[in-house]
Motif scaffolding. Structure first.
Motif, short mmCIF file in Angstrom:
data_model
loop_
_atom_site.label_atom_id
_atom_site.label_comp_id
_atom_site.label_asym_id
_atom_site.label_seq_id
_atom_site.Cartn_x
_atom_site.Cartn_y
_atom_site.Cartn_z
N PHE A 57 70.95 110.39 68.18
CA PHE A 57 69.79 109.33 67.19
C PHE A 57 70.62 108.62 66.74
O PHE A 57 71.65 108.62 65.98
CB PHE A 57 69.32 110.19 66.18
N PRO A 58 70.14 107.08 67.13
CA PRO A 58 71.04 105.88 66.63
C PRO A 58 70.50 105.52 65.40
O PRO A 58 69.37 105.47 65.00
CB PRO A 58 70.51 104.99 67.60
N VAL A 59 71.23 105.48 64.28
CA VAL A 59 71.10 105.21 62.87
C VAL A 59 71.40 103.77 62.41
O VAL A 59 72.62 103.49 62.67
CB VAL A 59 71.65 106.33 62.01
N LYS A 60 70.48 103.11 61.87
CA LYS A 60 70.74 101.76 61.44
C LYS A 60 71.07 101.84 59.97
O LYS A 60 71.80 100.93 59.73
CB LYS A 60 69.38 100.78 61.84
N SER A 61 70.48 102.70 59.30
CA SER A 61 70.89 102.70 57.72
C SER A 61 70.56 103.99 57.07
O SER A 61 70.11 104.89 57.82
CB SER A 61 69.80 101.67 57.02
N LEU A 62 71.24 104.22 55.99
CA LEU A 62 71.04 105.52 55.32
C LEU A 62 69.52 105.91 55.04
O LEU A 62 69.09 107.03 55.22
CB LEU A 62 71.69 105.55 54.03
N ALA A 63 68.84 104.76 54.76
CA ALA A 63 67.48 105.05 54.46
C ALA A 63 66.56 105.30 55.56
O ALA A 63 65.71 106.16 55.62
CB ALA A 63 66.80 103.67 53.89
N HIS A 104 63.85 109.87 58.56
CA HIS A 104 63.67 110.71 59.55
C HIS A 104 63.85 112.25 59.11
O HIS A 104 62.89 113.07 59.62
CB HIS A 104 65.00 110.22 60.60
N VAL A 105 64.74 112.60 58.52
CA VAL A 105 64.92 114.04 58.30
C VAL A 105 63.83 114.63 57.15
O VAL A 105 63.60 115.77 57.05
CB VAL A 105 66.56 114.41 57.70
N SER A 106 63.10 113.71 56.70
CA SER A 106 62.12 113.86 55.56
C SER A 106 60.86 113.93 56.50
O SER A 106 59.73 114.22 55.95
CB SER A 106 62.05 113.04 54.37
N GLY A 107 60.69 113.36 57.71
CA GLY A 107 59.71 113.49 58.52
C GLY A 107 58.64 112.28 58.15
O GLY A 107 57.56 112.43 58.62
N ILE A 108 59.27 111.35 57.27
CA ILE A 108 58.41 109.96 56.93
C ILE A 108 58.09 109.15 58.41
O ILE A 108 57.14 108.72 58.50
CB ILE A 108 59.13 109.45 55.81
N SER A 109 59.31 108.80 58.87
CA SER A 109 59.35 107.93 60.01
C SER A 109 60.43 108.40 60.86
O SER A 109 61.65 108.43 60.55
CB SER A 109 59.43 106.26 59.77
N VAL A 110 60.05 108.98 62.17
CA VAL A 110 61.21 109.48 62.97
C VAL A 110 62.09 108.36 63.68
O VAL A 110 61.33 107.35 64.22
CB VAL A 110 60.32 110.22 63.93
N ILE A 111 63.07 108.79 63.96
CA ILE A 111 63.97 107.71 64.79
C ILE A 111 63.92 108.52 66.20
O ILE A 111 64.41 109.64 66.44
CB ILE A 111 65.44 107.96 64.28
N ASP A 112 63.55 107.64 67.16
CA ASP A 112 63.50 107.94 68.59
C ASP A 112 64.94 108.47 69.12
O ASP A 112 65.78 107.52 69.10
CB ASP A 112 62.82 106.99 69.49
N PRO A 113 64.97 109.58 70.00
CA PRO A 113 66.36 109.75 70.49
C PRO A 113 66.68 108.57 71.59
O PRO A 113 65.72 108.13 72.07
CB PRO A 113 66.21 111.03 71.13
N TYR A 114 67.98 108.38 71.60
CA TYR A 114 68.36 107.23 72.40
C TYR A 114 68.30 107.86 74.04
O TYR A 114 68.78 109.03 74.09
CB TYR A 114 69.97 107.02 72.37
N PRO A 115 67.79 107.04 74.82
CA PRO A 115 67.42 107.47 76.13
C PRO A 115 68.98 107.67 77.11
O PRO A 115 69.69 106.91 76.70
CB PRO A 115 66.92 106.35 76.61
N VAL A 116 68.84 108.75 77.84
CA VAL A 116 70.16 109.13 78.61
C VAL A 116 70.17 108.03 79.51
O VAL A 116 69.69 107.33 80.29
CB VAL A 116 69.99 110.14 79.55
N VAL A 117 71.82 107.28 79.42
CA VAL A 117 72.28 106.06 79.94
C VAL A 117 72.24 106.65 81.56
O VAL A 117 72.89 107.58 81.99
CB VAL A 117 73.45 105.66 79.65
N ARG A 118 71.92 105.61 82.39
CA ARG A 118 71.99 106.01 83.92
C ARG A 118 73.31 105.25 84.20
O ARG A 118 73.55 104.23 83.98
CB ARG A 118 70.98 105.22 84.87
N PHE A 119 74.12 106.44 84.65
CA PHE A 119 75.44 105.59 85.12
C PHE A 119 75.74 104.68 86.34
O PHE A 119 75.23 105.22 87.25
CB PHE A 119 76.48 107.06 85.28
#
Length: 507
Positions: A161-167, A172-187
């Motif tokens: 999960f890429p986090v831009k800020s503490l807010a 995300h953990v409160s369920g207000i606005s979810v952070i999308d998981p970072y896609p798996v990088v294609r090597f």
């Protein structure tokens, strides 16, 4: 109001290995204080100031006199904690303990990241190492700075999960606005090397030596007058090496991430490291107060180039002997040993004497015999014995400069085919080896099928030249590589003869 306690997980780097750290936050009755315990260094002790400002500027209630006694414990307490990557975990732990964030399951999550005073999250070293730790520890989710997400996503089977800020993290953990998981990088590996071997005119013997070195992972020493092209040949060697495999890319990225040198996600090319002669043993080998990898580890699965070899410190050169044999360096400290991988191709270049022209056909040497002897003796016999290929690189003649060079693709194709043969051979036997140079003496006897004629030739070599036991096995490994380049199942006399010719410099 009684005591409140929360616990989240973070990670500490020991060398290149990440260790799981419990971040416990306790709020209790007493005079106001904010203490971090658990062998924290200066940068970590200052986390309370960064966390307090980040909480306030993110819209949360920071630690104040009304918030009582706050204790942050980093366990296990016997591991020294360094760096700023704990900021995010401390902030989340504090918000849980003060009930500013609803309780959520923290057992399967790792938090790493440095907090800016405005609450944004800055990148930290070792993100890939943390992701590898999570995979090994059966932890599902890793929250880390957005800049580090690409490298961590190279490790599959966990959510990054890429986090831009503490807010954003709190939402995300409160369920207000979810952070999308970072896609798996294609090597996707890239071509290695700034200089192509096709850029070099002449020096056909040296080019053949580079092809053998690249195909089998053999160390090489080039001796010759100034301007003969030794440095250019060394740089061209990287262009001959095959593209990185995913396994190799992860190994390289893990080392570079630990020292904060990893850029653009993950390692896409083989490293080429060329330290200066004034570098210290710690800079080359690794170590220090907080042990970190040196140049030999940063060159892992690539090339370490030592130009003007006799100008390096003697103790530094002797320190290379053990990693050249084992492919790793052990840094010993009072609290234990750290092991850094160091499986590289050593490429060295030197002048034959202080002025550089001893043995040159066109320019006269100005050195005395004693000066030449002392200069060449700066490199010890045991170190030379570990260098499989030792060649002279003479001055290029004008006619050769006008010839059309061989296309790089021809060289690369031969190297790639030879390496494929080695891979199939090792995989069939179930051993973890990449190239012939990595074989042990026992494996040499198992995988090197030599003809009777070649065996007799080796006996002749032993009768005429002082070859050590190590030199014998290294000669066999080089001959096996030449046989692979010639598409021969058995090592024959011409293969041994060429391997011997590549090992003995005519002085």
């Amino acid at each position: 109001m009684g005591s409140r306690l929360s616990k989240v997980y973070s990670a500490e780097l020991e060398g290149i290995e990440a260790k799981l750290i419990e971040v416990e936050v306790d709020l209790n009755i007493g005079l106001h204080s904010f203490n971090i315990v658990g062998l924290a260094d200066k940068a970590l002790s200052e986390a309370k100031e960064r966390v307090s400002s980040a909480l306030k500027n993110s819209g949360f209630k920071p630690p104040t006199k009304e918030n009582r006694k706050i204790t942050i414990n980093l366990a296990p307490a016997d591991i020294k904690k360094t760096g700023t990557q704990y900021d995010l975990a401390i902030a989340i732990g504090y918000l849980l303990a003060t009930e500013q964030v609803k309780y959520f399951a923290t057992e399967n999550k790792i938090f790493v990241g440095e907090l800016a005073l405005d609450g944004s999250v800055r990148n930290v070293p070792g993100a890939l190492n943390t992701a590898l730790l999570a995979k090994k520890s059966d932890i599902d989710e890793v929250f880390l700075p957005q800049e580090n997400a690409a490298e961590a996503s190279l490790v599959g089977e966990i959510r990054i999960f890429p986090v831009k800020s503490l807010a954003d993290l709190v939402n995300h953990v409160s369920g207000i606005s979810v952070i999308d998981p970072y896609p798996v990088v294609r090597f996707e590996p890239q071509e290695t090397g700034e200089i192509d071997i096709s850029d070099i005119k002449g020096q056909e013997f040296a080019k053949r030596a580079l092809v053998v070195a690249a195909a089998g992972g053999h160390n090489i020493l080039m001796s010759g007058p100034p301007g003969s092209g030794k440095t250019m040949l060394a740089k061209a060697l990287v262009s001959l090496l095959p593209p990185l495999t995913l396994r190799e890319a992860v190994e390289i990225s893990q080392i570079w991430s630990a020292v904060g040198l990893l850029k653009d996600g993950y390692a896409k090319t083989r490293p080429f490291r060329s330290p200066h002669q004034t570098a210290s043993p710690v800079a080359i080998v690794g170590g220090g107060t907080n042990p970190r990898p040196g140049e030999i580890s940063l060159a892992h699965r690539g090339v370490l180039f030592l130009d003007e070899l006799p100008e390096f410190r003697r103790d530094l050169l002797e320190a290379l002997r053990q990693p050249l044999e084992s492919g790793e360096i052990i840094v010993s400290r009072a609290r234990g040993n750290l092991v850094f991988p160091a499986r590289f191709i050593l490429v060295t270049a030197m002048n034959p004497c202080p002025c550089g022209y001893w043995g040159d056909e066109e320019k006269e040497c100005t050195c005395t015999a004693n000066e030449v002897f002392r200069y060449q003796k700066k490199i010890s016999g045991p170190l030379l014995d570990r260098i499989d290929i030792q060649i002279n690189v003479p001055r290029i003649k004008l006619e050769e400069l006008k010839k059309k060079p061989t296309d790089k693709k021809d060289f690369q194709k031969n190297v790639l085919e030879a390496r494929k043969k080695q891979t199939r051979r090792f995989e069939k036997a179930g051993i973890k080896r990449f190239v012939n140079a990595e074989m042990s003496s026992k494996e040499c006897e198992e995988f090197i099928d030599i003809t009777d004629e070649a065996d007799e030739f080796i006996k002749t070599i032993f009768d005429k030249y002082p070859v050590s036991t190590r030199g014998y096995y290294r000669l066999l490994k080089t001959a096996r590589t030449i046989a692979d380049l010639e598409n021969s199942e058995k090592v024959e006399k011409p293969h041994v003869a060429e391997a011997f010719q590549l090992r003995i410099r005519e002085e």
